[in-house]
Design an enzyme around this catalytic site. Structure first.
Site, PDB file in Angstrom:
ATOM      1  N   GLN A 240     -42.864  -3.723  31.603  1.00  0.00           N
ATOM      2  CA  GLN A 240     -42.461  -4.983  32.348  1.00  0.00           C
ATOM      3  C   GLN A 240     -43.054  -6.294  31.699  1.00  0.00           C
ATOM      4  O   GLN A 240     -42.624  -7.380  32.043  1.00  0.00           O
ATOM      5  CB  GLN A 240     -43.246  -4.825  33.672  1.00  0.00           C
ATOM      6  CG  GLN A 240     -42.823  -3.926  34.472  1.00  0.00           C
ATOM      7  CD  GLN A 240     -43.319  -4.003  36.117  1.00  0.00           C
ATOM      8  OE1 GLN A 240     -43.498  -5.107  36.526  1.00  0.00           O
ATOM      9  NE2 GLN A 240     -43.818  -2.964  36.680  1.00  0.00           N
TER      10      GLN A 240
ATOM     11  N   CYS B 200     -44.498  -8.647  20.067  1.00  0.00           N
ATOM     12  CA  CYS B 200     -44.815  -7.859  19.132  1.00  0.00           C
ATOM     13  C   CYS B 200     -43.536  -7.170  18.634  1.00  0.00           C
ATOM     14  O   CYS B 200     -43.849  -6.303  17.481  1.00  0.00           O
ATOM     15  CB  CYS B 200     -45.809  -7.046  19.660  1.00  0.00           C
ATOM     16  SG  CYS B 200     -45.679  -5.863  20.996  1.00  0.00           S
TER      17      CYS B 200
ATOM     18  N   MET C  54     -51.851 -10.220  26.440  1.00  0.00           N
ATOM     19  CA  MET C  54     -51.643  -8.985  25.896  1.00  0.00           C
ATOM     20  C   MET C  54     -53.368  -8.342  26.171  1.00  0.00           C
ATOM     21  O   MET C  54     -53.553  -7.257  26.273  1.00  0.00           O
ATOM     22  CB  MET C  54     -51.248  -8.880  24.614  1.00  0.00           C
ATOM     23  CG  MET C  54     -51.111  -7.298  24.060  1.00  0.00           C
ATOM     24  SD  MET C  54     -50.016  -6.354  24.840  1.00  0.00           S
ATOM     25  CE  MET C  54     -48.347  -6.996  23.943  1.00  0.00           C
TER      26      MET C  54
ATOM     27  N   ARG D 133     -40.065  -8.165  18.549  1.00  0.00           N
ATOM     28  CA  ARG D 133     -38.758  -8.919  18.380  1.00  0.00           C
ATOM     29  C   ARG D 133     -39.074 -10.214  18.249  1.00  0.00           C
ATOM     30  O   ARG D 133     -40.125 -10.874  18.697  1.00  0.00           O
ATOM     31  CB  ARG D 133     -37.824  -8.547  19.776  1.00  0.00           C
ATOM     32  CG  ARG D 133     -38.360  -9.347  20.959  1.00  0.00           C
ATOM     33  CD  ARG D 133     -37.275  -8.801  22.204  1.00  0.00           C
ATOM     34  NE  ARG D 133     -37.305  -7.634  22.372  1.00  0.00           N
ATOM     35  CZ  ARG D 133     -36.630  -6.563  22.008  1.00  0.00           C
ATOM     36  NH1 ARG D 133     -35.207  -7.076  21.821  1.00  0.00           N
ATOM     37  NH2 ARG D 133     -36.443  -5.492  22.465  1.00  0.00           N
TER      38      ARG D 133
END
Length: 460
Positions: free
Chosen positions: A115, A50, A192, A52
């Site tokens: 992380q 989200c 996510m 790069r």
């Protein structure tokens, strides 16, 4: 062969540009295949999160490879080379390796120390491996980067606060509410989504709903959260989205979809069901890239949208300075060790070729001796052969050991090149094997283009 990095991230581009360049899991193999269509690129790995999009490619020529990467990304995003130039950064050789190690350590993340990037790098490598787009260079590089990231998280407190994009977004969401959040909706059942549900459970949410296009996936994630955290969790499809949003304090949207999954109509319906007497505004955390929420929803009364752009620069996204310095020290040490190993590996085929050349000469001379002295018996012949081999080994020992030591220094590849020239070990010949794939060329060998390609600068 050297590693070329082409990237666009939250540090170099606005969210609008990241949205255009974002690569879905579905599109990633296609773009990698297009990259490998260039004769200048032999291996490729694409990392897309989200925050790069980065391409790591093993190349044998900088400019043709950069041109090929720029064309693939330009065609995918619909952006011109000039537009890409304003927002991209390029790293080459050891600077590309250093950048990947820094990213894996969480030092380049929007939330320093998070992380999740480790899992994202691992998935990028696994996808590339499954697509047969990686070879020895990217395999070794990716594995080492993952080890660096794990070491940073084990040996420093950089992730002490457990910060992540999700936790920072929820912290912001809570500040917009008039009371503690107790009910939440997570849109998306991927990695996510799993992170978001776990974080919401830790934040004290008592009722949680997972929404996903595939209801079975939503129910599966809901069951895992219920089992692990002991809170009420439901799994539903998108048809139920407005209804469950109406009862929620916070909605977290984190799908990999291209285009909005929460439209203005969905939000209108949710607001109508809530009624004008609702105690809290509806807070929507849009963590998707491209954005999952229609931007027009943020203009509706009683709605707050927290997105990636709004999270930049928040104080809670900062790691402790001591932990950051310790992490950077680990990255620097690991980088030095990696470069040393790679440079030594580069010279090994040349040393082996030199020893093979010496062995061939010894054998030829012994055969010649036998023709001139046919009266030698077997013990005498063996003793002569051993003596000649000992002489050759002693003569070669010091230079071969020394060339390996020198190879670990910047510019050390010149010593191997000198050996090949002095002993006529032809590059590309079977006995020389003098051009191994290693992913690292001469130190500091970045080339300058219109893009940000200076190896000793940080990202802009």
């Amino acid at each position: 062969m050297s590693v070329l990095l082409f990237g666009v991230s939250h540090r170099s581009a606005p969210v609008e540009v990241l949205e255009r360049i974002a690569v879905s899991d579905h599109d990633r193999p296609k773009l990698v295949d297009e990259l490998l269509g260039s004769l200048a690129i032999s291996e490729a790995m694409l990392v897309s999160t989200c925050n790069r999009v980065e391409i790591y490619a093993v190349v044998d020529a900088f400019h043709p490879a950069l041109e090929a990467v720029g064309k693939v990304i330009g065609d995918h995003s619909g952006m011109s080379v000039n537009d890409l130039t304003r927002h991209a950064y390029v790293r080459y050789s050891e600077a590309a390796v250093e950048h990947l190690f820094t990213v894996a350590a969480g030092l380049d993340s929007l939330v320093v120390g998070e992380q999740q990037i480790l899992g994202q790098i691992r998935n990028a490598y696994l996808d590339a491996d499954a697509n047969r787009s990686t070879g020895r260079v990217l395999h070794e590089l990716a594995q080492q980067a993952l080890r660096v990231g794990k070491r940073v998280h084990t040996e420093t407190g950089i992730d002490r606060a457990g910060a992540s994009v999700v936790s920072v977004a929820l912290h912001r969401a809570q500040s917009l509410l008039n009371s503690p959040m107790t009910s939440a909706v997570v849109v998306g059942a991927g990695a996510m989504g799993g992170l978001a549900t776990a974080q919401l459970a830790r934040e004290g949410v008592t009722h949680l709903t997972v929404v996903n296009r595939t209801v079975a996936n939503a129910e599966h994630l809901a069951g895992n959260v219920t089992a692990n955290h002991g809170i009420e969790v439901d799994g539903v499809g998108f048809d139920d989205l407005p209804a469950v949003m109406a009862d929620a304090d916070v909605v977290v949207a984190c799908t990999g979809s291209v285009g909005s999954v929460i439209g203005v109509g969905d939000v209108h319906s949710a607001l109508a069901a809530r009624g004008a007497a609702a105690d809290n505004p509806l807070v929507i955390c849009d963590l998707g890239l491209p954005r999952n929420v229609d931007p027009a929803a943020a203009r509706l009364p009683g709605v707050h949208v927290v997105d990636i752009a709004g999270l930049r620069g928040h104080a809670e996204a900062k790691a402790a300075e001591d932990d950051t310095l310790a992490a950077r020290s680990i990255v620097a040490g690991e980088l030095a060790d990696y470069l040393t190993a790679q440079r030594q590996a580069e010279v090994t085929p040349t040393v082996a070729a030199l020893r093979q050349r010496a062995a061939d000469v010894v054998e030829a001379e012994i055969l010649r001796l036998e023709t001139k002295l046919p009266g030698l018996d077997d013990p005498q012949r063996d003793e002569v052969a051993k003596a000649v081999r000992r002489v050759v080994d002693k003569l070669l020992h010091a230079p071969t050991v020394r060339v390996k030591q020198l190879a670990s220094t910047p510019g050390g590849d010149h010593y191997a090149e000198a050996l090949r020239e002095l002993f006529e070990l032809k590059p590309g010949s079977a006995e020389a094997v003098s051009a191994p794939e290693t992913g690292l060329g001469q130190a500091g060998s970045a080339r300058h283009t219109g893009l940000d390609s200076t190896p000793d600068q940080g990202e802009r």
